[in-house]
Design an enzyme around this catalytic site. Structure first.
Site, PDB file in Angstrom:
ATOM      1  CD  GLU A   1      -3.201  -1.121   1.937  1.00  0.00           C
ATOM      2  OE1 GLU A   1      -3.518  -0.029   2.429  1.00  0.00           O
ATOM      3  OE2 GLU A   1      -3.804  -2.178   2.151  1.00  0.00           O
TER       4      GLU A   1
HETATM    5  C1  LIG Z   1       2.223  -9.827   0.343  1.00  0.00           C
HETATM    6  C2  LIG Z   1       1.984  -8.746  -0.661  1.00  0.00           C
HETATM    7  C3  LIG Z   1       0.685  -8.391  -0.997  1.00  0.00           C
HETATM    8  C4  LIG Z   1       0.454  -7.406  -1.975  1.00  0.00           C
HETATM    9  N1  LIG Z   1      -0.834  -7.129  -2.345  1.00  0.00           N
HETATM   10  C5  LIG Z   1      -1.039  -6.310  -3.426  1.00  0.00           C
HETATM   11  C6  LIG Z   1      -2.350  -6.138  -3.975  1.00  0.00           C
HETATM   12  O1  LIG Z   1      -3.335  -6.689  -3.474  1.00  0.00           O
HETATM   13  N2  LIG Z   1      -2.486  -5.366  -5.081  1.00  0.00           N
HETATM   14  C7  LIG Z   1      -1.430  -4.741  -5.669  1.00  0.00           C
HETATM   15  O2  LIG Z   1      -1.615  -4.054  -6.677  1.00  0.00           O
HETATM   16  N3  LIG Z   1      -0.173  -4.864  -5.166  1.00  0.00           N
HETATM   17  C8  LIG Z   1       0.042  -5.647  -4.063  1.00  0.00           C
HETATM   18  N4  LIG Z   1       1.318  -5.814  -3.568  1.00  0.00           N
HETATM   19  C9  LIG Z   1       2.421  -5.089  -4.173  1.00  0.00           C
HETATM   20  C10 LIG Z   1       2.962  -3.978  -3.298  1.00  0.00           C
HETATM   21  O3  LIG Z   1       2.060  -2.917  -3.234  1.00  0.00           O
HETATM   22  C11 LIG Z   1       4.335  -3.579  -3.839  1.00  0.00           C
HETATM   23  O4  LIG Z   1       5.209  -4.612  -3.442  1.00  0.00           O
HETATM   24  C12 LIG Z   1       4.823  -2.244  -3.361  1.00  0.00           C
HETATM   25  O5  LIG Z   1       4.069  -1.221  -3.936  1.00  0.00           O
HETATM   26  C13 LIG Z   1       6.301  -1.981  -3.673  1.00  0.00           C
HETATM   27  O6  LIG Z   1       6.609  -2.264  -4.997  1.00  0.00           O
HETATM   28  P1  LIG Z   1       7.853  -3.249  -5.331  1.00  0.00           P
HETATM   29  O7  LIG Z   1       7.703  -4.442  -4.466  1.00  0.00           O
HETATM   30  O8  LIG Z   1       7.887  -3.447  -6.782  1.00  0.00           O
HETATM   31  O9  LIG Z   1       9.120  -2.468  -4.831  1.00  0.00           O
HETATM   32  P2  LIG Z   1       9.998  -1.407  -5.662  1.00  0.00           P
HETATM   33  O10 LIG Z   1       9.111  -0.331  -6.181  1.00  0.00           O
HETATM   34  O11 LIG Z   1      10.875  -2.120  -6.606  1.00  0.00           O
HETATM   35  O12 LIG Z   1      10.874  -0.784  -4.490  1.00  0.00           O
HETATM   36  C14 LIG Z   1      12.005  -1.460  -3.935  1.00  0.00           C
HETATM   37  C15 LIG Z   1      12.625  -0.551  -2.882  1.00  0.00           C
HETATM   38  O13 LIG Z   1      13.043   0.675  -3.501  1.00  0.00           O
HETATM   39  C16 LIG Z   1      12.434   1.777  -2.861  1.00  0.00           C
HETATM   40  N5  LIG Z   1      12.156   2.795  -3.865  1.00  0.00           N
HETATM   41  C17 LIG Z   1      11.471   2.668  -5.029  1.00  0.00           C
HETATM   42  N6  LIG Z   1      11.423   3.843  -5.671  1.00  0.00           N
HETATM   43  C18 LIG Z   1      12.105   4.740  -4.922  1.00  0.00           C
HETATM   44  C19 LIG Z   1      12.385   6.127  -5.043  1.00  0.00           C
HETATM   45  N7  LIG Z   1      11.929   6.863  -6.060  1.00  0.00           N
HETATM   46  N8  LIG Z   1      13.115   6.719  -4.085  1.00  0.00           N
HETATM   47  C20 LIG Z   1      13.559   6.012  -3.027  1.00  0.00           C
HETATM   48  N9  LIG Z   1      13.302   4.705  -2.837  1.00  0.00           N
HETATM   49  C21 LIG Z   1      12.573   4.077  -3.777  1.00  0.00           C
HETATM   50  C22 LIG Z   1      11.166   1.217  -2.230  1.00  0.00           C
HETATM   51  O14 LIG Z   1      10.714   2.011  -1.166  1.00  0.00           O
HETATM   52  C23 LIG Z   1      11.642  -0.157  -1.799  1.00  0.00           C
HETATM   53  O15 LIG Z   1      12.294  -0.074  -0.574  1.00  0.00           O
HETATM   54  C24 LIG Z   1       1.554  -6.754  -2.570  1.00  0.00           C
HETATM   55  C25 LIG Z   1       2.851  -7.097  -2.204  1.00  0.00           C
HETATM   56  C26 LIG Z   1       3.082  -8.078  -1.279  1.00  0.00           C
HETATM   57  C27 LIG Z   1       4.496  -8.443  -0.936  1.00  0.00           C
END
Ligand SMILES: Cc1cc2nc3c(=O)[nH]c(=O)nc-3n(C[C@H](O)[C@H](O)[C@H](O)COP(=O)(O)OP(=O)(O)OC[C@H]3O[C@@H](n4cnc5c(N)ncnc54)[C@H](O)[C@@H]3O)c2cc1C
Length: 582
Positions: free
Chosen positions: A394
């Site tokens: 979220e």
């Molecule tokens: C158990 C689980 C349930 C989920 N449920 C849903 C769901 O129901 N629906 C849905 O749509 N999604 C869902 N998600 C997805 C979740 O919302 C994403 O994992 C989350 O938004 C982060 O995206 P990412 O994992 O691709 O991380 P990334 O975006 O790749 O980020 C990796 C790291 O880099 C940091 N980062 C990224 N960009 C920047 C920046 N510009 N500046 C500084 N730091 C940065 C982030 O904070 C993080 O620490 C779920 C994920 C999990 C693990």
């Protein structure tokens, strides 16, 4: 009501802090559930207790096996837990945001996976339908979503698009008859394997914008979900991929306006934050009870370990940050329920604060249990595993901190712009620009304070010292914002560490205001002497925040950020840690 912002519904309390403005109208008196809804919530909580309290062993089993059996889901449906926020005219319970959050608090005392199944359905899965759906869409789907005949899921994330949600590749191509053909794959979708109703975001490159939200039914040809992910925590909740292969989506399934899907996604996530917040508070309350039982029962060196100061420090601060979390979640729920338009920064602040509070509480609870805490036989390791996700999904806490900081600074920048007619004038001319925001802040404070200092005019006198500390923090934050904006102008976008410090300061101050409001209401209702512990909590929290905020703001100008980033660059360049002692 001495100030125009107190009656305006669009004035964000949190953004105000960045320009030294204390808008207390929506925080005082402290909001609470009232009347009939309070009674309804009490009844729901009792039935949750009756249903979930005896199931501790089953929850452990569900976690171990990574599954919620379908009979269990049916029981959740029978309890009405899928109908919580659906209006009564569509056969739901019609709970307010605040009441819903309180209900998720209760389920989270027992099992985080249960809260997630319910929360993904209500907080995000069907929220776009509630907020943006047409009457026809609501009439068609909400009654079936209320019974749980249809479980809902929210499909935004893709393998190439997480935090950068605007970069999604799932594509909806418009056909001649107005329908769309949907292709793409979403990952990590909560309820992905069980949902019948999906809110899906796809690229639609229309003149109006690049993303559109759609209602997609599992029954549409070409919808499929992958196997359940094997996760670290919330293992029993169902997380899967969801694929769309040439799925024909009728024109009437567009949710909100075509091309405005990004706005829909952000509105859903903002509005849903109190569900996650309530869940975190419930888990903290349970952990505090467990820790007290453990610390009083466990004897070492001839005493209960609860008698040692280092254990008291943990239990005291666990209770204080849980109280702070509950206060801030209540205020955000109230902002949403009372129709405040601009609450996204407050909601983001609450998510960051509360998810990190739970992480701290879970870690400390495990520590209080010592070796037992590490054993699967005890509940702590599961709660630690379950809690970790709250800082990731979220909106990650990094992204939300940037959102808080940059949104606050944007408003402050706009004020500077208005005052000096030209932003570049302010940013380029240090003499002309100097002190504008802080004098704006003191002028604002002056408007609230015919008798002087009290910008937080409604805080009980027993907490006047703490009110003064918060006011001072707000004024200093405005100075910090101004100095950062003058130094970096639009380049602030690249200054993440400075932005984080300002965001963290504002988060502490906003939480302080929520706590002061809550304890003030208690003092007013019960009188001094009857709420000694709560006064202590407020004093402890505000003093701790004061120190933190002073540190963050001092470090705006006194830090080793450059060295740290250069160090990171060199380690990243080397591809690893290149030192050893042999
Ligand atoms: C158990 C689980 C349930 C989920 N449920 C849903 C769901 O129901 N629906 C849905 O749509 N999604 C869902 N998600 C997805 C979740 O919302 C994403 O994992 C989350 O938004 C982060 O995206 P990412 O994992 O691709 O991380 P990334 O975006 O790749 O980020 C990796 C790291 O880099 C940091 N980062 C990224 N960009 C920047 C920046 N510009 N500046 C500084 N730091 C940065 C982030 O904070 C993080 O620490 C779920 C994920 C999990 C693990």
């Amino acid at each position: 009501m001495s100030h125009e912002t107190e009656t305006r519904t669009d004035a964000s309390i949190a953004k105000g802090l960045f320009l030294g403005d204390i808008r207390e109208g929506h925080i005082f008196p402290f909001p609470g559930l009232k009347g009939e809804e309070r009674e309804t919530v009490r009844m729901i909580l009792e039935s949750i207790d009756r249903f979930m309290a005896p199931k501790e062993k089953e929850f452990r089993q569900f976690d171990h096996e990574g599954v919620q059996p379908s009979e269990y889901i049916e029981e959740l449906k029978a309890l009405g837990l899928f109908s919580l926020i659906i209006p009564p005219e569509y056969d739901g319970l019609g709970l307010s945001n605040s009441a819903y959050s309180r209900v998720l608090q209760q389920t989270s005392r027992y099992d985080a996976s249960t809260s997630l199944t319910i929360g993904a359905h209500s907080s995000i899965g069907l929220k776009a339908l509630l907020l943006f759906g047409s009457d026809a869409q609501k009439t068609k789907y909400l009654p079936r979503l209320a019974t749980g005949e249809m479980i809902a899921a929210f499909c935004l994330t893709e393998s190439g698009s997480g935090s950068d949600a605007a970069s999604i590749k799932t594509r909806a191509t418009k056909n001649g008859d107005g329908s769309f053909t949907l292709n793409g794959e979403k990952i990590w979708i909560t309820n992905g394997g069980t949902a019948e109703f999906f809110t899906v975001f796809a690229a639609t490159d229309s003149d109006a914008g690049k993303i559109t939200a759609f209602i997609v039914e599992r029954s549409f040809s070409g919808v499929s979900s992958g196997p359940k992910e094997d996760k670290m925590g919330i293992r029993a909740s169902c997380t899967t991929t969801v694929r769309f292969d040439d799925v024909r989506v009728p024109a009437e399934c567009v949710l909100g306006e075509e091309g405005k899907g990004f706005k829909v996604a952000m509105a859903v996530l903002n509005n849903g934050r109190t569900g996650l917040g309530g869940g975190c508070v419930g888990a903290m309350k349970r952990l505090i009870e467990l820790s007290i039982a453990q610390a009083t029962a466990r004897k070492q060196f001839g005493k209960s370990i609860s008698e040692f100061q280092l254990i008291k420090e943990k239990i005291g601060s666990m209770a204080a940050i849980c109280f702070a979390s509950e206060s801030v979640v209540s205020v955000v729920g109230h902002l949403i329920d009372s129709g405040v338009e601009d609450f996204s920064v407050e909601a983001a602040m609450s998510k960051v604060f509360v998810s990190e509070a739970l992480w701290q509480v879970a870690d400390e609870a495990l520590q209080i249990s010592g070796g037992n805490g590490f054993m699967k036989e005890y509940p702590y390791e599961r709660v630690v595993r379950d809690s970790r996700i709250n800082r990731i999904f979220e909106g990650t806490n990094e992204i939300l901190r940037l959102y808080v900081g940059l949104s606050g600074m944007k408003d402050a920048g706009d004020v500077l712009k208005d005052m000096a007619k030209s932003v570049s004038g302010i940013f380029n001319d240090p003499i002309k620009g100097f002190g504008v925001l802080s004098s704006y802040a003191s002028k604002k404070i002056g408007q609230y304070t015919p008798i002087g200092r009290q910008a937080l005019s409604q805080v009980h006198p027993a907490l006047s010292q703490e009110a003064a500390m918060v006011e001072q923090g707000v004024a200093k934050l405005a100075q910090g914002v101004e100095s950062v904006l003058r130094a970096h102008g639009k380049g602030i976008i690249g200054q993440q560490l400075l932005t984080k410090r300002l965001a963290d300061s504002a988060i502490e101050l906003f939480v302080n205001m929520c706590v002061l409001s809550r304890v003030t209401s208690m003092l007013n209702e019960r009188g001094i002497g009857a709420v000694d512990t709560e006064v202590r909590i407020a004093k402890y929290l505000v003093h701790a925040s004061h120190q933190k905020v002073s540190g963050y703001l001092k470090a705006l100008n006194d830090n080793r950020d450059h060295d740290l980033c250069a160090l990171a660059d060199s380690v990243i360049g080397a591809g690893g840690y290149s030192w050893d002692v042999v």
